[in-house]
Motif scaffolding. Sequence first.
Motif, mmCIF file in Angstrom:
data_model
loop_
_atom_site.group_PDB
_atom_site.id
_atom_site.type_symbol
_atom_site.label_atom_id
_atom_site.label_comp_id
_atom_site.label_asym_id
_atom_site.label_seq_id
_atom_site.Cartn_x
_atom_site.Cartn_y
_atom_site.Cartn_z
ATOM 1 N N GLY A 21 53.817 33.625 32.819
ATOM 2 C CA GLY A 21 54.805 33.208 33.629
ATOM 3 C C GLY A 21 55.536 31.893 32.812
ATOM 4 N N HIS A 22 56.866 32.156 32.478
ATOM 5 C CA HIS A 22 57.540 31.052 31.662
ATOM 6 C C HIS A 22 58.351 30.191 32.758
ATOM 7 N N GLY A 23 58.636 29.040 32.282
ATOM 8 C CA GLY A 23 59.401 27.954 33.194
ATOM 9 C C GLY A 23 60.823 28.545 33.184
ATOM 10 N N TRP A 24 61.505 27.777 34.009
ATOM 11 C CA TRP A 24 63.013 28.057 34.179
ATOM 12 C C TRP A 24 63.951 26.941 33.213
ATOM 13 N N LEU A 25 64.960 27.512 32.702
ATOM 14 C CA LEU A 25 65.887 26.824 31.974
ATOM 15 C C LEU A 25 66.671 26.146 33.084
ATOM 16 N N VAL A 26 66.887 24.612 33.019
ATOM 17 C CA VAL A 26 67.432 24.041 33.905
ATOM 18 C C VAL A 26 68.695 23.202 33.340
ATOM 19 N N VAL B 296 57.484 37.296 32.532
ATOM 20 C CA VAL B 296 58.203 36.994 33.680
ATOM 21 C C VAL B 296 58.269 35.608 33.958
ATOM 22 N N GLY B 297 59.340 35.268 34.750
ATOM 23 C CA GLY B 297 59.771 33.952 35.376
ATOM 24 C C GLY B 297 58.515 33.542 36.286
ATOM 25 N N LYS B 298 58.365 32.078 36.396
ATOM 26 C CA LYS B 298 57.148 31.705 37.079
ATOM 27 C C LYS B 298 57.454 32.038 38.529
ATOM 28 N N GLU B 299 58.476 32.284 39.113
ATOM 29 C CA GLU B 299 58.598 32.768 40.470
ATOM 30 C C GLU B 299 58.289 34.046 40.869
ATOM 31 N N ILE B 300 57.996 34.882 39.905
ATOM 32 C CA ILE B 300 57.819 36.195 40.043
ATOM 33 C C ILE B 300 56.300 36.766 39.353
ATOM 34 N N THR C 70 60.163 42.731 29.572
ATOM 35 C CA THR C 70 60.794 41.566 30.365
ATOM 36 C C THR C 70 60.929 41.920 31.710
ATOM 37 N N PRO C 71 61.158 41.080 32.716
ATOM 38 C CA PRO C 71 61.589 41.672 33.882
ATOM 39 C C PRO C 71 62.678 42.824 33.860
ATOM 40 N N ILE C 72 62.996 43.159 34.985
ATOM 41 C CA ILE C 72 64.286 44.152 35.022
ATOM 42 C C ILE C 72 64.990 43.348 35.883
ATOM 43 N N TYR C 73 66.375 42.863 35.276
ATOM 44 C CA TYR C 73 67.234 41.940 35.990
ATOM 45 C C TYR C 73 68.045 42.640 37.073
ATOM 46 N N TYR C 74 68.331 41.947 37.994
ATOM 47 C CA TYR C 74 69.220 42.462 39.177
ATOM 48 C C TYR C 74 70.703 42.173 38.708
ATOM 49 N N PRO C 75 71.245 43.421 38.778
ATOM 50 C CA PRO C 75 72.559 43.385 38.301
ATOM 51 C C PRO C 75 73.747 43.018 39.626
ATOM 52 N N SER D 27 67.179 47.162 33.882
ATOM 53 C CA SER D 27 67.944 46.718 35.219
ATOM 54 C C SER D 27 67.154 47.226 36.445
ATOM 55 N N ASP D 28 67.344 46.364 37.703
ATOM 56 C CA ASP D 28 66.628 46.713 38.755
ATOM 57 C C ASP D 28 67.736 46.861 39.497
ATOM 58 N N GLU D 29 68.112 47.978 40.162
ATOM 59 C CA GLU D 29 69.490 48.325 40.603
ATOM 60 C C GLU D 29 69.550 48.762 41.925
ATOM 61 N N LEU E 93 74.632 38.153 33.848
ATOM 62 C CA LEU E 93 73.539 37.264 33.350
ATOM 63 C C LEU E 93 73.772 35.899 32.978
ATOM 64 N N HIS E 94 72.712 35.269 33.098
ATOM 65 C CA HIS E 94 73.148 33.452 32.484
ATOM 66 C C HIS E 94 72.077 33.084 31.425
ATOM 67 N N ILE E 95 72.401 32.273 31.004
ATOM 68 C CA ILE E 95 71.704 31.784 29.984
ATOM 69 C C ILE E 95 69.976 31.661 30.208
ATOM 70 N N GLY E 96 69.624 31.516 31.413
ATOM 71 C CA GLY E 96 68.257 31.534 31.997
ATOM 72 C C GLY E 96 67.620 32.974 31.656
ATOM 73 N N HIS E 97 68.542 33.924 32.047
ATOM 74 C CA HIS E 97 68.008 35.399 31.759
ATOM 75 C C HIS E 97 68.001 35.609 30.370
ATOM 76 N N ALA E 98 69.026 35.157 29.515
ATOM 77 C CA ALA E 98 68.982 35.343 28.229
ATOM 78 C C ALA E 98 67.777 34.458 27.482
HETATM 79 N N1 MSP Z 1 64.705 42.218 39.789
HETATM 80 C C1 MSP Z 1 63.576 41.251 39.666
HETATM 81 C C2 MSP Z 1 62.551 41.535 38.656
HETATM 82 C C3 MSP Z 1 61.781 42.786 38.736
HETATM 83 S S1 MSP Z 1 60.555 43.025 37.410
HETATM 84 C C4 MSP Z 1 59.840 44.266 37.810
HETATM 85 C C5 MSP Z 1 64.264 39.905 39.408
HETATM 86 N N2 MSP Z 1 65.363 39.978 38.930
HETATM 87 S S2 MSP Z 1 66.137 38.487 38.504
HETATM 88 O O1 MSP Z 1 67.536 39.064 37.842
HETATM 89 O O2 MSP Z 1 66.424 37.861 39.792
HETATM 90 O O3 MSP Z 1 65.334 37.653 37.566
HETATM 91 C C6 MSP Z 1 65.172 38.134 36.416
HETATM 92 C C7 MSP Z 1 64.213 37.093 35.720
HETATM 93 O O4 MSP Z 1 65.144 36.162 35.192
HETATM 94 C C8 MSP Z 1 63.212 36.477 36.338
HETATM 95 O O5 MSP Z 1 61.969 36.454 35.414
HETATM 96 C C9 MSP Z 1 63.552 35.166 36.564
HETATM 97 O O6 MSP Z 1 62.427 34.050 36.352
HETATM 98 C C10 MSP Z 1 64.396 34.943 35.139
HETATM 99 N N3 MSP Z 1 65.246 33.796 35.539
HETATM 100 C C11 MSP Z 1 66.530 33.448 36.501
HETATM 101 N N4 MSP Z 1 66.869 32.223 36.292
HETATM 102 C C12 MSP Z 1 66.205 31.597 35.344
HETATM 103 C C13 MSP Z 1 66.374 30.407 34.625
HETATM 104 N N5 MSP Z 1 67.223 29.650 35.045
HETATM 105 N N6 MSP Z 1 65.771 30.172 33.583
HETATM 106 C C14 MSP Z 1 64.599 31.024 33.170
HETATM 107 N N7 MSP Z 1 64.444 32.357 33.812
HETATM 108 C C15 MSP Z 1 65.070 32.588 34.785
HETATM 109 O O7 MSP Z 1 63.611 38.860 39.918
#
Ligand code: MSP
Length: 647
Positions: A284-289, A255-259, A8-13, A48-50, A17-22
Motif C-alpha cells: 500500500g503506497h501513500g498518496w501524492l499530494v 495499490v494505493g493505501k485506501e484500497i 497496478t490497480p486498474i484505474y477508473y476511466p 482499466s476498471d470500466e 488520469l492525474h500525476i497521482g495515478h502516474a
Molecule cells: N478501480 C479501482 C481499483 C481496482 S483494482 C482491482 C480504483 N481506481 S482509481 O482510479 O480510483 O484509483 C486507482 C489507484 O490510483 C489507487 O491505488 C489510488 O490509490 C491511486 N491514486 C489515486 N490518487 C492518487 C494520488 N493522489 N496519489 C497516489 N495514488 C493515487 O480505486
Amino acid sequence: MKSFYITTPIYYPSAKLHIGHAYCTTIADAVARFHRLLNEDVFFLTGSDEHGQKIEDTAKAAGVTPIEYVDNIVAGFQKLWERLSISNDDFLRTTEERHHKVVQEIFKRIYDKGDIYKGEYKGLYCTPCESYWTEHQLKDGCCPDCGRPVKEVAEEAYFFKLSNYADRILEHIENNPEFIEPTSRRNEMINFIKQGLEDLCISRTSFDWGIPVPIDEKHVVYVWFDALTNYLTPIGFLDDPEKFKKFWPCDIHLVGKEIVRFHSIIWPAILMALDLPLPKQVYGHGWLVVSGDKMSKSKGNVIDPMLLIDEFGADAIRYFLLREIQLGQDGNFSRDALITRINSDLANDLGNLLHRTLNMIGKFQNKKIYLPKVERAEDVSLINDAKETINFYREAMGNMNISEAVKKVWAFVARANKYIDETRPWALAKDETKKDELSATLYNLAASLRLISVLIEPYMPTTAEKIWNQLGLKDFANAKLSDAENFDGIADGHEVGAPEQLFPRIEIEETENKEPAKQNKKDAKKGEKKSAQKTEKSDEDNSEISFEDFSKIHLRVVKVLDAEPVPNTEKLLRLTVDLGGEKREIVSGIAKHYAPNDLIGKNVVMVINLKPAKIRGIVSHGMVLAASNGNDMELITSDLPIGSEVK
Ligand code: MSP
C-alpha cells in the motif's frame, strides 16, 4: 528462470488520469524493470476498471454511451503509459470478452460451492469509491475514504460469505508479516478484521453497466468483485494452465493505501473460495499530494502528467517521483522541487559526469579506452564503492525501498565526479610519464557510467539507453544487472561516442517584465548578448514558422481565480489561474490596464507550456495573451469552458 508478477490497480476511466495515478504506475514499472534486470521472467499488468454506477452516471452526464465514454478515456490512459515509458506486458480492460468469461466463471464456481447466496441489501453506498459502508464506519456521516456523501440503497442482491473467511484471513495476515506492507497498513487491516466482517454484497440491480450475473441476468456483478478478478484474466486462468502456474500467485499487488482493504481482505477471501493461493504481497503506497492536499477536481489542484511530460520529458518526471517520495508515505509534488531536481541531479551531477568523461576520452585518447595497467588507492576505493552500490541497490530495490536505491545510485554519481577531481586527468594528460594513470582514470570513469546506465534503467529507461549508446556500447535491451557487476566489462581498445546533452538546465531567469516592447532599463545592463538576441529576433519577425512549430505552443482557456498587485511594481499582477483541475501562479504585466478585481472570474487565453520564469522573486508558470497597440491592451478572452484548447 524465476518468474515475477506485479500489478497496478486498474484505474477508473471516469476522468483523465492525474500525476497521482502516474506515480503508482511508475513505481510498478521501475520494479518490473528491476526484476527484468535480474533476468527474471516478468509479467507486469495494468488496465482499466470500466464498469459500475459511477461510469454509467458520468457517461450519461456527457451524453454518450458508457462504452463510447470509456473507449475515449482509456485510449488516453494507454497514450499516457506509452509516453511515460511504461513497460506493461498486458493492458486489461474489464469490458473485454476474455475478462467477462473469467468473472462469470468465478461467480459460478463460488455459487456452486455454496459461498454465494441471494438476499436483500439495505445500507449505505459511496458511488465514487463504489464501496458499501455501515453506519458506524462513516466519518462525520460521509464515506471514510473520500469524505463524500453516501446514499442509502435497498435492493435484492447476491452476497458473498466473506464472514466465513475472516478467521483464516486474519491468521494469514498475522502469520505472514510480509503479506501486507508497510507495517502501518498491516496493523490497520488487522484492526479492521477484528471489528468483524459482514458478508459482501456482490451484485446490483439498479443500473446495467456491468457484467451480468451468470445465474440471474437482471443483476450485474458488483464492480469490485469484477475488478479484483482482473489479476487472473491475462495470465491464463481459464485458458493457459502453464502460464497460470508460472505467474500465480502474484508477487506484488501495488495499490494505493485506501484500497489495501479490498486487496488484503476481500480478494484473499475470493481466492480462498476458489482454492487458489494468495498473492505474496499487497503493498500500500501513500498518496501524492499537492501542498499537503489530496488532488481532486473540486479543489482545483489536479496535475496533468501529459503536460509535465511535454514540458520536462518522461524520465525527469519518473526520476522525481521515484526519488522524492518514500514509498508507503504520502509525498508532496511541486514544480519548483521538480525543477530543482532536474537541474541539480540530472543536468548537473549525471549530465556533467557523462559529458566530462566522454570529452576527456575524446580529447586525451582519441575516443579509445584501455584496460587499466595500474591500480591506485583512488581506483580501489572507486571500485569498492561501485560494488557496495550494487549490493545496496539490489537489496533496496528487492525490498521496495526505491527512493533509498535511487539516492544510493546518485551518491555513486557524486563519487565518480569526485574521482575526477581526485585523479585530475587534465593534469595527468600534460605529463608523458603519467599515461597509464590517465588511461586508468578514463577507463574507470567509462566503467562507472556503464554501471550507472544499467542501474538507472528502471528509473530512467531512455536516459539509461542514451548513456549506454554514447559510451559506444551495443545491445542495451539485453543488458542485465550481472553485466553491471562485471565492472571492467568494457573491452580493451573500445571506442566511445561523442557526448550529447542529457538534460538541459531549466533556466528560471530573474526578469523584470516580459513585455517585449518596453524592455526594462535594468535589462540593458545585463550585457550585449541579450540585446544581440533581441535584434536577431526582430530580424526574424517576418520569417515563417511551420505548423509544427506553432503546435508546440499549448494555448488553453483558463479562469482567473485570484489577482493581486506585485508589491513595488507598477505593471505586474500576480494571478492564480485554474487550468481545468490544475491551479497555476503567473505574473503578468497588465496592471496598468486591469484592476485585480476586474480580472477575477474572467476566462482568458494562456500559454501553458512556457518555461517557468522568476519575475520579482515569484515563479511564473505561463503567460496570458493580450492584444496591444502600444497604448491599449486587451486580454484575449473566451466563453468556452476552462481547459478548452485554443488552436
Ligand atoms: N478501480 C479501482 C481499483 C481496482 S483494482 C482491482 C480504483 N481506481 S482509481 O482510479 O480510483 O484509483 C486507482 C489507484 O490510483 C489507487 O491505488 C489510488 O490509490 C491511486 N491514486 C489515486 N490518487 C492518487 C494520488 N493522489 N496519489 C497516489 N495514488 C493515487 O480505486
